[in-house]
Write an enzyme that holds these catalytic residues in place. Structure first.
Site, PDB file in Angstrom:
ATOM      1  N   HIS A  18       0.842  -1.201   0.000  1.00  0.00           N
ATOM      2  CA  HIS A  18       0.000   0.000   0.000  1.00  0.00           C
ATOM      3  C   HIS A  18       0.878   1.251   0.000  1.00  0.00           C
ATOM      4  O   HIS A  18       0.681   2.173  -0.812  1.00  0.00           O
ATOM      5  CB  HIS A  18      -0.907  -0.020   1.238  1.00  0.00           C
ATOM      6  CG  HIS A  18      -1.876   1.112   1.296  1.00  0.00           C
ATOM      7  ND1 HIS A  18      -3.170   1.026   0.825  1.00  0.00           N
ATOM      8  CD2 HIS A  18      -1.741   2.386   1.769  1.00  0.00           C
ATOM      9  CE1 HIS A  18      -3.783   2.189   0.998  1.00  0.00           C
ATOM     10  NE2 HIS A  18      -2.937   3.015   1.580  1.00  0.00           N
ATOM     11  N   GLU A  19       1.863   1.273   0.904  1.00  0.00           N
ATOM     12  CA  GLU A  19       2.759   2.427   0.982  1.00  0.00           C
ATOM     13  C   GLU A  19       3.670   2.506  -0.230  1.00  0.00           C
ATOM     14  O   GLU A  19       4.015   3.592  -0.685  1.00  0.00           O
ATOM     15  CB  GLU A  19       3.584   2.357   2.266  1.00  0.00           C
ATOM     16  CG  GLU A  19       2.756   2.401   3.546  1.00  0.00           C
ATOM     17  CD  GLU A  19       1.904   3.667   3.644  1.00  0.00           C
ATOM     18  OE1 GLU A  19       2.352   4.729   3.179  1.00  0.00           O
ATOM     19  OE2 GLU A  19       0.779   3.576   4.172  1.00  0.00           O
ATOM     20  N   HIS A  22       1.834   4.354  -2.930  1.00  0.00           N
ATOM     21  CA  HIS A  22       1.933   5.812  -2.731  1.00  0.00           C
ATOM     22  C   HIS A  22       3.307   6.321  -3.170  1.00  0.00           C
ATOM     23  O   HIS A  22       3.418   7.373  -3.811  1.00  0.00           O
ATOM     24  CB  HIS A  22       1.713   6.160  -1.258  1.00  0.00           C
ATOM     25  CG  HIS A  22       0.299   5.982  -0.789  1.00  0.00           C
ATOM     26  ND1 HIS A  22      -0.791   6.394  -1.520  1.00  0.00           N
ATOM     27  CD2 HIS A  22      -0.200   5.444   0.362  1.00  0.00           C
ATOM     28  CE1 HIS A  22      -1.910   6.116  -0.853  1.00  0.00           C
ATOM     29  NE2 HIS A  22      -1.572   5.529   0.288  1.00  0.00           N
TER      30      HIS A  22
END
Length: 331
Positions: A18-19, A22
């Site tokens: 998820h990170e 980003h």
């Protein structure tokens, strides 16, 4: 020990990608990332890049992507808050997009390992209707009562409901042949006594991974609707402790069930993060859209305050679900 290892793998597969989503999107649109970390807690290793500090931290339970101007005002041109709306939305969506990709990847690998049933007959059970009708190994089932059979589950559907005689069209040695079979009832199902050949085709595994993810997503939206309408109680919600408990249960059932759980929770995380609630990516996207039309009516400081309040509410929710998980373990 295995439960602990699998729980760590679960949290890494949920949070770190998820990170990473980003991070990759931020770099692509020119947002400065001050630090990108694998893990949480004290730093075990640090390396300063041209503009980003890369670190490995003590607790391997995820990671984070700290962008310039993400939660505060900044005069820097490459700050998150100073980028165009499309760029900020791209960065915010990328995290959940990675969770979706992880779910598809995990399910694709899972289907590739266990294989997928084809419409070609592998074994014919002696004394059963299929054997009596003349079905043979290698027959590819084309249709039942004129209804096309595209996957093995279509055959189960076509045979369900009654023991009426069915016409089954098969391809044998390049020639179509129609046979007549009368199903028998076993364990509340109507069967004819055949099993399918299994394929480990990568392309079919990926297709099943995509369709499986879509099916999971629909189920999760249905559960979310039930929660919103009160058909599912808040007491039924689970947090990290409940996830570890589920890992322990799937460990006993086998690794296939564990990876199914990974895909399910990864999609759940993607959907949850896209909810239009302050502090979540969906809430931040909502503010980007609102501020696109309202201009400077809402300041960066005011938006940060709203997200801070949202984070406080999310922490309270986390405490609530964790307490629920502990109570369930103790009862």
């Amino acid at each position: 020990m295995l439960t602990i290892i699998l729980a760590i793998v679960l949290f890494v597969l949920l949070i770190f990608p998820h990170e990473l989503g980003h991070f990759v999107a931020a770099k692509a649109v020119g947002v400065r990332v001050n630090e990108f970390a694998f893990g949480m807690g004290p730093a075990l290793y640090k390396k300063q890049g041209r503009e980003t500090l890369y670190s490995i931290r003590a607790f391997p339970v995820g990671g984070y992507c700290a962008m310039e101007g993400e939660n505060e005002e900044s005069d820097e041109e490459d700050a998150f808050v100073n980028k165009p709306a499309w760029a900020r939305i791209t960065v915010l969506v990328a995290g959940s997009a990675m969770n979706v990709l992880i779910a598809i990847l995990v399910l694709s690998i899972m289907f590739g390992v266990i294989g997928a049933a084809t419409t070609t007959v592998d074994r014919v059970q002696k004394g059963m209707p299929a054997a009596k009708a003349g079905l043979s190994r290698g027959d590819r089932i084309v249709s039942v009562d004129g209804r096309e059979i595209q996957k093995w589950s279509d055959l189960s559907t076509a045979l369900s409901g009654s023991d009426d005689t069915r016409s089954i069209t098969v391809t044998r040695n390049g020639t179509e042949k129609t046979l007549y079979v009368t199903p028998v009832k076993q364990d509340s199902r109507y069967v004819i006594g055949i099993t399918p050949m299994v394929t480990h085709s990568p392309l079919l595994a990926v297709r099943n991974g995509i369709t499986g993810s879509w099916s999971m997503t629909r189920s999760l939206f249905g559960a979310l609707k039930q929660l919103a309408t009160g058909h599912v109680k808040a007491d039924d919600l689970s947090g990290p402790v409940g996830m570890v408990s589920l890992v322990h249960q799937t460990e006993k059932a086998g690794l296939i069930n564990f990876f199914y759980l990974v895909a399910l929770i990864s999609l759940n995380l993607a959907i949850f993060n896209m909810l239009p609630f302050p502090a979540l990516d969906g809430g931040r996207i909502l503010f980007v859209i609102i501020r696109l039309f309202t201009g400077k009516a809402i300041t960066d400081r005011q938006e940060a305050a709203v997200h801070g309040a949202g984070m406080a509410l999310l922490l309270l929710l986390m405490i609530f679900v964790t307490w629920n998980d502990i109570e369930r373990l103790l009862t």
